[in-house]
Every structure is written in C-alpha cells, then in structure tokens.
Scaffold this active site. Structure first.
Site, PDB file in Angstrom:
ATOM      1  N   PRO A 127      42.717  39.269  50.953  1.00  0.00           N
ATOM      2  CA  PRO A 127      44.121  39.580  51.206  1.00  0.00           C
ATOM      3  C   PRO A 127      44.838  40.265  50.050  1.00  0.00           C
ATOM      4  CG  PRO A 127      43.804  37.226  50.882  1.00  0.00           C
ATOM      5  CD  PRO A 127      42.442  37.832  51.013  1.00  0.00           C
ATOM      6  N   ARG A 163      50.332  47.498  44.060  1.00  0.00           N
ATOM      7  CA  ARG A 163      50.502  46.065  43.813  1.00  0.00           C
ATOM      8  C   ARG A 163      50.226  45.730  42.343  1.00  0.00           C
ATOM      9  NH1 ARG A 163      46.071  41.456  45.221  1.00  0.00           N
ATOM     10  NH2 ARG A 163      47.356  39.711  44.557  1.00  0.00           N
ATOM     11  N   ASP A 165      32.256  27.754  53.019  1.00  0.00           N
ATOM     12  CA  ASP A 165      31.329  27.225  54.016  1.00  0.00           C
ATOM     13  C   ASP A 165      30.649  28.346  54.802  1.00  0.00           C
ATOM     14  OD1 ASP A 165      31.814  24.659  53.223  1.00  0.00           O
ATOM     15  OD2 ASP A 165      33.052  24.102  54.940  1.00  0.00           O
ATOM     16  N   GLU A 189      30.694  37.330  43.111  1.00  0.00           N
ATOM     17  CA  GLU A 189      32.161  37.197  43.134  1.00  0.00           C
ATOM     18  C   GLU A 189      32.767  38.212  42.153  1.00  0.00           C
ATOM     19  OE1 GLU A 189      33.435  33.228  42.098  1.00  0.00           O
ATOM     20  OE2 GLU A 189      35.536  33.843  41.882  1.00  0.00           O
ATOM     21  N   HIS A 225      36.380  40.008  40.496  1.00  0.00           N
ATOM     22  CA  HIS A 225      37.834  40.059  40.310  1.00  0.00           C
ATOM     23  C   HIS A 225      38.198  41.236  39.412  1.00  0.00           C
ATOM     24  CE1 HIS A 225      38.282  36.236  42.260  1.00  0.00           C
ATOM     25  NE2 HIS A 225      37.304  35.755  41.497  1.00  0.00           N
ATOM     26  N   SER A 258      41.156  41.398  37.789  1.00  0.00           N
ATOM     27  CA  SER A 258      41.805  40.801  36.611  1.00  0.00           C
ATOM     28  C   SER A 258      40.920  39.685  36.055  1.00  0.00           C
ATOM     29  CB  SER A 258      43.174  40.242  37.008  1.00  0.00           C
ATOM     30  OG  SER A 258      43.023  39.190  37.939  1.00  0.00           O
ATOM     31  N   ARG A 298      44.647  29.766  39.059  1.00  0.00           N
ATOM     32  CA  ARG A 298      43.604  30.787  39.286  1.00  0.00           C
ATOM     33  C   ARG A 298      42.301  30.434  38.580  1.00  0.00           C
ATOM     34  NH1 ARG A 298      46.500  35.088  41.730  1.00  0.00           N
ATOM     35  NH2 ARG A 298      48.643  35.013  41.011  1.00  0.00           N
TER      36      ARG A 298
HETATM   37  C1  DQA Z   1      42.046  38.811  42.231  1.00  0.00           C
HETATM   38  C2  DQA Z   1      42.558  37.588  41.456  1.00  0.00           C
HETATM   39  C3  DQA Z   1      43.200  36.575  42.393  1.00  0.00           C
HETATM   40  O1  DQA Z   1      43.666  35.450  41.654  1.00  0.00           O
HETATM   41  C4  DQA Z   1      44.386  37.201  43.107  1.00  0.00           C
HETATM   42  O2  DQA Z   1      44.944  36.292  44.025  1.00  0.00           O
HETATM   43  C5  DQA Z   1      44.030  38.485  43.757  1.00  0.00           C
HETATM   44  C6  DQA Z   1      43.151  39.427  43.076  1.00  0.00           C
HETATM   45  C7  DQA Z   1      41.521  39.908  41.294  1.00  0.00           C
HETATM   46  O3  DQA Z   1      40.810  40.779  41.780  1.00  0.00           O
HETATM   47  O4  DQA Z   1      41.843  39.914  40.104  1.00  0.00           O
HETATM   48  O5  DQA Z   1      44.554  38.815  44.824  1.00  0.00           O
HETATM   49  O6  DQA Z   1      40.978  38.400  43.056  1.00  0.00           O
END
Ligand code: DQA
Length: 145
Positions: free
Chosen positions: A10, A18, A88, A99, A101, A103, A112
């Site tokens: 999302p 954003r 799950d 995974e 990210h 940030s 977070r």
């Molecule tokens: C994120 C980090 C998450 O905490 C945040 O809610 C995001 C983006 C990132 O790519 O840094 O929507 O997954």
C-alpha cells in the site's frame, strides 16, 4: 534464467510524490521499468504487481502456486508491521521471498522496527532507495543459483 515476481504494498503507488525525502523521486512505474530492464539484461523474467488492499496481495501470493514464480521480491510497505495475514500467505505457498524497503526502517519510528516478514524471508534489504530493489534482484539471482 529465473522467474521472479515483484510485489509492492500500500501507498507505494504514490511513489514520486509521497514523502520524497524518505522514498525518493522515482515513481513506482519507473522503478518497475528499471527493474524489468535489469532482469532482462540478466536473462530473468520479472512480473510486477502492486495493491493497496491486503486481500488482493494475499490473492496474488496464492496465485504463484499456479505459476512458475521461483522467488518473490516483496515490499510489504506498512503491512510489514501489521500483517499476520500476508505472513501466513507466504508460509502457505512456500515460495522464497526477499523483503525490500526503500527507507532504513531500523532507523525510523519504533513501530517500524518490527517486521512480520524478516524472520521468514531469505533476507531483507532496507535503506538504499531504488537500489534496494536492484540489490534484491541480484541477491535473488545468487540465492537461486
Ligand atoms: C517502506 C517502509 C514502511 O515502514 C512504510 O510503511 C512504507 C514503505 C519502505 O519501502 O521504506 O510504506 O516499506
């Protein structure tokens, strides 16, 4: 040649506008194009999917059981910190995932710092902006070798 699936959660559809200080100036479609090009260069197949809805993400994960997907590149966005449902789903389909990210989540708010995915992921790449996605693709390639 690996078959990979990139899933973004999302609010990542708003990338570019954003919080660019945290998430950078690139749109999601630019990131997807960049990653698809990198995958092609390295002779991999990459499909891309984004949704803001948890149930659509669950369905997309379930659907990999009818496909050739060998590994999922996954930025669960805020669901990282909340979603037992997506955890799950990944455990159910047993397809390895990395995974991602943009940030550095470990350097942000306390809420977070917990991820429902890190302990079941092949690994986590966090904090490198768009490069997090590129590093994840290279890591996927090495993992599947
Ligand atoms: C994120 C980090 C998450 O905490 C945040 O809610 C995001 C983006 C990132 O790519 O840094 O929507 O997954």
């Amino acid at each position: 040649m690996a078959s990979l699936l990139l899933i973004n959660g999302p609010n990542l559809g708003l990338l570019g506008q954003r919080e660019p200080n945290l998430y950078g100036a690139n749109t999601l479609s630019e990131i997807e194009t960049q990653l698809t090009d990198l995958a092609k260069e390295r002779k991999h197949e990459l499909k891309c999917f984004q949704s803001d809805a948890e149930h659509e993400l669950v369905k997309r994960i379930h659907d990999v059981t009818n496909e050739e997907v060998e590994l999922i590149l996954f930025n669960p966005a805020a669901f990282t910190h909340t979603s037992i449902v997506l955890r799950d789903a990944l455990l159910a389909v047993k397809v390895p995932f990395i995974e991602i990210h943009l940030s550095n989540v470990a350097a942000r708010e306390d809420f977070r710092k917990h991820s429902y995915f890190s302990d079941i992921a092949v690994g986590t790449i966090s904090g490198f902006g768009v490069t997090s996605y590129e590093l994840a693709l290279i890591a996927a390639e090495k993992f599947l070798e």
